[in-house]
Design a protein around this motif. Sequence first.
Motif, PDB file in Angstrom:
ATOM      1  N   SER A  69       0.842  -1.204   0.000  1.00  0.00           N
ATOM      2  CA  SER A  69       0.000   0.000   0.000  1.00  0.00           C
ATOM      3  C   SER A  69       0.872   1.247   0.000  1.00  0.00           C
ATOM      4  N   LYS A  93      -4.028   7.459  -1.869  1.00  0.00           N
ATOM      5  CA  LYS A  93      -3.770   6.126  -1.342  1.00  0.00           C
ATOM      6  C   LYS A  93      -4.042   5.079  -2.416  1.00  0.00           C
ATOM      7  N   THR A 107      -3.408   0.606  -3.280  1.00  0.00           N
ATOM      8  CA  THR A 107      -3.013  -0.717  -2.796  1.00  0.00           C
ATOM      9  C   THR A 107      -2.903  -1.672  -3.976  1.00  0.00           C
TER      10      THR A 107
END
Length: 608
Positions: A348, A362, A364
């Motif tokens: 991540s 963000k 992942t």
Amino acid sequence: MDRDRSKDASEGIAPMGIQALNETVLSNQPESRYECPVCLNWLRDPVITTCGHKFCKSCITSWLQNSGHCPIDNINLSMKVDIFPDNYTKREIQEQRMNCPFSTKGCTVKVTPLDLDAHIAACEFNQPETSTQPEIKVPCSFQAVGCKDLFDSQEEMNQHVETDVQKHMSLLMNAYSEMKINNDMSNASIDAKEQEAMTLWEAPDKDGNQAASAPLNNTSALIRALYERVVVLEQRNREQDIVIANMSKQLSAFTIAKMKQNNDMLLRYCMGNYVWKIDNFKARLDAMLRDPYKMLYSPGFYTSPNGYRFCVRLNISPMNRHCFALHVHLMKTENDDCLDWPFNGRISFAMINQYNPELSQKDTMMSNSSLIAFRKPTAEICMRGFGYTEYAVVSDVIRNGFVKDDVLIVRVSIKALYERVVVLEQRNREQDIVIANMSKQLSAFTIAKMKQNNDMLLRYCMGNYVWKIDNFKARLDAMLRDPYKMLYSPGFYTSPNGYRFCVRLNISPMNRHCFALHVHLMKTENDDCLDWPFNGRISFAMINQYNPELSQKDTMMSNSSLIAFRKPTAEICMRGFGYTEYAVVSDVIRNGFVKDDVLIVRVSIKCV
């Protein structure tokens, strides 16, 4: 000053009721480890702070509302994150039994320290003594040092003593100072420490009995009471010893001499969660824009103390000069032969918006076992990375709050599949205390000896231990000559305050041509707090050092009905659990398991 005598004083333990104290009351005084440093009484609803000190819950709550600092070492504390119930000490106090102060009148009841006050109030022997004398005013116990207050009853005087502590302490200190000045003037030829000892203490005779001395007047008795209270307060040194002992249990006296060593420790024990702060960012960005081959690499960090090692790379994307590229790279470690390849896990990224964290970027992604980037690295840093070639637009990063004080922050979280369970198991109060102590105090320590370092690794290996048996051929010859010769590994822990195991390797008594391999539970200071019998999964791996794919691996589950998994009563449980014929001796010698006269056995123990 003799600390051991601080609780053996015959009078003046506390100002209240100095003249009425008897041996029963004195014997009921708490030990220093059960005494609250604030109220100086037995710990009631004990709690422990992250700096290792114990207080009554109500005392520390009231104190922090006014101060916000630890009363002992002045460290900042918060009731929400730095105070935890101390159930172990609470149980110890509840197991104590004390005599009733009216035992001399015939009361035979023994109660816990915290129930003593309630018993005294209801005790049938707590009857006021009859007196034929006319009613008189009760003077304050501190009348001799200047308190002129008079009261109608002993209860009123006791309440006065409890509420006017500061006033009485001030009077006592003035009297003590005045007495010291007089003594110094009259005994100028005697050493100060010697005079102090002669005034306040009587030396024991050869039989250990206290020598007889002249009776003390009221002033001397009160001064002696103060001096003994000072002795109790001076036991802060003992508290410091307890703090050091706690830190040595949690950190195994792990210390750091330089900032580099501190950073290395944080990188190894970050459990795959790394925050990369890129300072002087604008100058670094200008350099990358001028030179397309310019790249920034983070320090290498670990997914676990003996796990995979990664670093992060940030550079201008070769595909689009207006974007940043962000990748992770595997790095070489000393434990690569003991790890499973290719790496399999979750990665991540988060580029932090420092003005509005909710706008942080963000992402992942899962690893791909078919890529070279996740195979065992052959160089210090694997040339192939894995990530995003166009992660973020350069202009957006500069304008939209991602850079503050010329610092860009990138957070990376890498979790191997087999480590996810470990991470979840760490979400308990014990681990929160350990992490808080490490984050606040880690920079204050230095490494003094290799043994302390080894102890730290053993306590924080999270049940994953690599046993390197050196000088193996000589040890094997000794075991072949002596059927009772056995090799034991150091004790290692499933968690910092969890179960402790060691590994035993010996020639099998059932078959002299085979090795036997077992694990044994070991005694720890936390056994009373653990669940018994132990329940979990145990994995062995004897590493083939020339071809790790040929390593011998086996896994077994614990059996709660066996003595081997019950709470140990000796330093090492006599009963082990494992394989009586784990591997053929000749195969181990010939087939690449021994290299440079070293045999490697990896053990993984996980609680279920």
